[in-house]
Motif scaffolding. Structure first.
Motif, PDB file in Angstrom:
ATOM      1  N   GLU A  69      60.928  63.153   3.359  1.00  0.00           N
ATOM      2  CA  GLU A  69      61.816  62.000   3.584  1.00  0.00           C
ATOM      3  C   GLU A  69      63.005  62.100   2.627  1.00  0.00           C
ATOM      4  OE1 GLU A  69      59.694  58.196   4.066  1.00  0.00           O
ATOM      5  OE2 GLU A  69      61.282  57.251   2.880  1.00  0.00           O
ATOM      6  N   THR A 124      68.966  47.566   7.287  1.00  0.00           N
ATOM      7  CA  THR A 124      68.715  47.351   8.724  1.00  0.00           C
ATOM      8  C   THR A 124      69.317  46.024   9.195  1.00  0.00           C
ATOM      9  OG1 THR A 124      66.618  46.223   8.304  1.00  0.00           O
ATOM     10  CG2 THR A 124      66.509  48.591   8.658  1.00  0.00           C
ATOM     11  N   ALA A 129      66.037  59.209   7.911  1.00  0.00           N
ATOM     12  CA  ALA A 129      66.550  57.888   8.318  1.00  0.00           C
ATOM     13  C   ALA A 129      67.909  57.637   7.661  1.00  0.00           C
ATOM     14  CB  ALA A 129      65.552  56.798   7.937  1.00  0.00           C
ATOM     15  N   ARG A 130      68.020  58.033   6.374  1.00  0.00           N
ATOM     16  CA  ARG A 130      69.266  57.829   5.619  1.00  0.00           C
ATOM     17  C   ARG A 130      69.832  59.177   5.168  1.00  0.00           C
ATOM     18  NH1 ARG A 130      65.671  53.849   4.345  1.00  0.00           N
ATOM     19  NH2 ARG A 130      66.336  51.712   4.827  1.00  0.00           N
ATOM     20  N   HIS A 145      57.550  56.689   4.628  1.00  0.00           N
ATOM     21  CA  HIS A 145      57.564  55.715   5.730  1.00  0.00           C
ATOM     22  C   HIS A 145      56.514  56.079   6.770  1.00  0.00           C
ATOM     23  CE1 HIS A 145      59.129  53.144   8.954  1.00  0.00           C
ATOM     24  NE2 HIS A 145      59.681  52.442   7.991  1.00  0.00           N
ATOM     25  N   ARG A 192      62.702  45.147  -3.985  1.00  0.00           N
ATOM     26  CA  ARG A 192      63.654  46.121  -3.452  1.00  0.00           C
ATOM     27  C   ARG A 192      64.925  45.405  -3.007  1.00  0.00           C
ATOM     28  NH1 ARG A 192      63.777  49.561   2.162  1.00  0.00           N
ATOM     29  NH2 ARG A 192      63.731  47.434   2.970  1.00  0.00           N
ATOM     30  N   ASP A 241      62.153  63.166   7.820  1.00  0.00           N
ATOM     31  CA  ASP A 241      62.517  61.777   8.096  1.00  0.00           C
ATOM     32  C   ASP A 241      63.808  61.546   7.323  1.00  0.00           C
ATOM     33  OD1 ASP A 241      62.976  59.080   7.991  1.00  0.00           O
ATOM     34  OD2 ASP A 241      60.878  58.513   7.684  1.00  0.00           O
ATOM     35  N   ASN A 284      63.068  56.285   0.799  1.00  0.00           N
ATOM     36  CA  ASN A 284      63.224  54.832   0.768  1.00  0.00           C
ATOM     37  C   ASN A 284      62.451  54.184  -0.381  1.00  0.00           C
ATOM     38  OD1 ASN A 284      63.324  52.118   1.377  1.00  0.00           O
ATOM     39  ND2 ASN A 284      62.640  52.322   3.487  1.00  0.00           N
ATOM     40  N   SER A 286      67.398  44.704   3.378  1.00  0.00           N
ATOM     41  CA  SER A 286      67.430  46.071   3.906  1.00  0.00           C
ATOM     42  C   SER A 286      68.829  46.354   4.432  1.00  0.00           C
ATOM     43  CB  SER A 286      66.427  46.226   5.052  1.00  0.00           C
ATOM     44  OG  SER A 286      66.411  47.569   5.502  1.00  0.00           O
ATOM     45  N   ASN A 306      60.158  59.744  14.562  1.00  0.00           N
ATOM     46  CA  ASN A 306      59.178  60.411  13.706  1.00  0.00           C
ATOM     47  C   ASN A 306      57.889  60.690  14.465  1.00  0.00           C
ATOM     48  OD1 ASN A 306      60.650  60.613  11.313  1.00  0.00           O
ATOM     49  ND2 ASN A 306      59.978  58.618  10.555  1.00  0.00           N
ATOM     50  N   THR A 363      64.099  53.849  18.143  1.00  0.00           N
ATOM     51  CA  THR A 363      63.850  53.559  16.721  1.00  0.00           C
ATOM     52  C   THR A 363      63.549  54.843  15.944  1.00  0.00           C
ATOM     53  OG1 THR A 363      61.458  53.375  17.013  1.00  0.00           O
ATOM     54  CG2 THR A 363      62.744  51.344  17.308  1.00  0.00           C
ATOM     55  N   GLY A 364      63.699  54.720  14.640  1.00  0.00           N
ATOM     56  CA  GLY A 364      63.328  55.827  13.765  1.00  0.00           C
ATOM     57  C   GLY A 364      61.842  56.105  13.831  1.00  0.00           C
ATOM     58  N   SER A 365      61.069  55.057  13.945  1.00  0.00           N
ATOM     59  CA  SER A 365      59.612  55.235  14.017  1.00  0.00           C
ATOM     60  C   SER A 365      59.225  56.065  15.235  1.00  0.00           C
ATOM     61  CB  SER A 365      58.913  53.871  14.081  1.00  0.00           C
ATOM     62  OG  SER A 365      59.227  53.119  12.935  1.00  0.00           O
ATOM     63  N   GLU A 396      54.423  52.946   9.703  1.00  0.00           N
ATOM     64  CA  GLU A 396      54.574  53.235  11.130  1.00  0.00           C
ATOM     65  C   GLU A 396      53.312  52.900  11.911  1.00  0.00           C
ATOM     66  OE1 GLU A 396      56.816  56.932  11.665  1.00  0.00           O
ATOM     67  OE2 GLU A 396      58.323  56.164  10.263  1.00  0.00           O
ATOM     68  N   MET A 423      64.887  63.463  12.025  1.00  0.00           N
ATOM     69  CA  MET A 423      65.192  62.163  12.633  1.00  0.00           C
ATOM     70  C   MET A 423      66.182  61.465  11.705  1.00  0.00           C
ATOM     71  SD  MET A 423      64.856  58.721  12.338  1.00  0.00           S
ATOM     72  CE  MET A 423      63.588  58.399  11.124  1.00  0.00           C
ATOM     73  N   LYS A 462      70.645  51.767  10.238  1.00  0.00           N
ATOM     74  CA  LYS A 462      70.501  51.371   8.823  1.00  0.00           C
ATOM     75  C   LYS A 462      71.914  51.176   8.260  1.00  0.00           C
ATOM     76  CE  LYS A 462      65.915  52.264   8.830  1.00  0.00           C
ATOM     77  NZ  LYS A 462      65.835  52.469  10.240  1.00  0.00           N
TER      78      LYS A 462
HETATM   79  N1  TLP Z   1      62.739  51.287   7.118  1.00  0.00           N
HETATM   80  C1  TLP Z   1      62.714  49.848   7.038  1.00  0.00           C
HETATM   81  C2  TLP Z   1      61.287  49.305   6.948  1.00  0.00           C
HETATM   82  O1  TLP Z   1      60.521  49.780   7.984  1.00  0.00           O
HETATM   83  C3  TLP Z   1      60.620  49.608   5.638  1.00  0.00           C
HETATM   84  C4  TLP Z   1      63.534  49.408   5.844  1.00  0.00           C
HETATM   85  O2  TLP Z   1      63.818  48.202   5.769  1.00  0.00           O
HETATM   86  O3  TLP Z   1      63.889  50.240   5.013  1.00  0.00           O
HETATM   87  N2  TLP Z   1      62.055  56.153   8.042  1.00  0.00           N
HETATM   88  C5  TLP Z   1      62.523  55.513   6.967  1.00  0.00           C
HETATM   89  C6  TLP Z   1      62.718  56.270   5.707  1.00  0.00           C
HETATM   90  C7  TLP Z   1      62.820  54.150   7.038  1.00  0.00           C
HETATM   91  O4  TLP Z   1      63.255  53.531   5.947  1.00  0.00           O
HETATM   92  C8  TLP Z   1      62.626  53.452   8.246  1.00  0.00           C
HETATM   93  C9  TLP Z   1      62.857  51.970   8.348  1.00  0.00           C
HETATM   94  C10 TLP Z   1      62.170  54.179   9.355  1.00  0.00           C
HETATM   95  C11 TLP Z   1      61.871  55.535   9.216  1.00  0.00           C
HETATM   96  C12 TLP Z   1      61.909  53.536  10.703  1.00  0.00           C
HETATM   97  O5  TLP Z   1      63.047  53.166  11.372  1.00  0.00           O
HETATM   98  P1  TLP Z   1      62.954  52.065  12.537  1.00  0.00           P
HETATM   99  O6  TLP Z   1      62.916  50.730  11.848  1.00  0.00           O
HETATM  100  O7  TLP Z   1      64.195  52.268  13.326  1.00  0.00           O
HETATM  101  O8  TLP Z   1      61.720  52.339  13.315  1.00  0.00           O
END
Ligand code: TLP
Length: 345
Positions: A138, A10, A173-174, A85, A320, A171, A142, A8, A64, A59-61, A90, A197, A202
């Protein structure tokens, strides 16, 4: 053995500049709104995303979840893509904490259109029970191999939802990966959404943290919900400081990760039994099917590991790999050499 970690983005570790910023960060009690570094990060995030305000969340979670909670009431439904995600990763927090259920919709290679979303929206009533309260997209997606939703499609979904009185959360995240792939600013990607968010932790490489952005009133309420979820974080400027570095520096090199991902995908596509279309790799995520190699994804992971490469399966036949700044061109070549050996074993 020096590991090539493609599990990842991450897994990225803070850069020397981030560690220095952490050591030198000015801090205060953020629950009193007195951490100057957090305040600067929140202002910068809102500015970059073109929204009124932002909230630093661990966290992203959590970001969201707070958005889902604020846009809905218990007993409602949210429309999400089936590989999203929010739906899959979550811990069912939308159900457990916000009291809503997800209505998963299959997108075209992960990408939703307004037609698909509209068909899934429900208006409540005595028989047709659960009313839709929110649409959550999203971008990049992902588990759809980092696929990028075009701006026009996002605009159409947001306008359609809004006409029905529904908010739309992103979402993102990226989101910076998506923006680079689209050749636009992150604010352009964020514009049609009510809330967004995005993650610092990441590909941007900060050790932790995400931002939830939206209207000022929304963020005031989001702050209350963060506290309610146990997220009042005090002298958290030490964590916001690397986030500021990430926003200044890391964004400008994400395109390298996209180039590496495409190189990885093209190399994998040459291998007998490995299925992937490199043309579809738009950002830093490479998902490939190994079923026709006669090995499961768990066996591929083990074979990779024996060769110093870390990569996870996301189903019995899908692997992946995610590129990031700790994996350079040589790392990609090492991963490809290992994959070649596995196929030819
Ligand atoms: N993604 C992580 C895993 O949880 C799958 C990864 O390794 O890709 N939205 C998206 C689109 C994400 O990919 C992730 C994390 C999150 C939210 C959550 O972010 P965190 O880990 O900060 O809670």
């Amino acid at each position: 053995m020096s590991w090539i970690d493609l599990r990842s983005d991450t897994v990225t570790r803070p850069t020397p500049a981030m560690r220095r910023a952490m050591a030198e960060a000015e801090v205060g009690d953020d629950v009193y709104g007195e951490d100057p570094t957090v305040n600067r990060l929140e202002e910068r995030a809102a500015e970059l995303l073109g929204k009124q305000a932002a909230l630093f969340v661990p966290t992203g979670s959590m970001g969201n979840l707070i958005a889902v909670k604020l846009h809905t009431r218990p007993g409602a439904e949210i429309v999400v893509e089936e590989r999203s995600h929010i739906f899959n990763y979550e811990m069912a927090s939308a159900a457990a904490i916000a009291g809503v259920i997800c209505r998963p919709v299959k997108g075209d290679e992960g990408l939703l259109s307004w037609e698909m979303v509209r068909a899934a929206i429900r208006h409540g009533g005595p028989y047709y029970v659960t009313p839709t309260a929110l649409v959550a997209l999203e971008n990049s997606h992902n588990m759809a191999g980092g696929a990028v939703l075009p701006i026009a499609a996002a605009e159409e979904i947001c306008a359609g939802a809004r006409a029905l009185g529904l908010p739309v959360h992103l979402d993102g995240a990226r989101i910076f990966n998506a923006a680079i792939a689209l050749g636009v600013d992150a604010a352009d990607v964020a514009r049609p959404f009510d809330s967004v968010m995005f993650c610092l932790s990441k590909g941007l490489g900060a050790p932790t943290g995400s931002l939830l952005v939206g209207d000022r009133d929304f963020i005031v309420e989001a702050r209350n919900w963060r506290k309610r979820l146990g997220g009042g974080m005090r002298q958290v400027g030490v964590l916001a400081a690397p986030g500021l570095v990430a926003l200044e520096e890391s964004i400008h090199r994400l395109h390298e990760d996209h180039e590496n991902a495409r190189r990885l995908a093209s190399g994998l596509a040459q291998l007998h039994g490995v299925e992937i279309d490199p043309e579809k790799v738009q950002t830093n995520i490479v998902i490939f099917d190994v079923e026709a190699t006669g090995l499961t994804s768990a066996e591929w992971s083990a074979e990779f590991k024996a060769r110093g490469i870390l990569a996870n399966g996301i189903s019995a036949s899908l692997m992946r790999m995610v590129t990031h700044y700790d994996v350079d061109k040589n790392g990609v070549e090492r991963a490809l050499a290992a994959a070649r050996e596995i196929v030819e074993r």
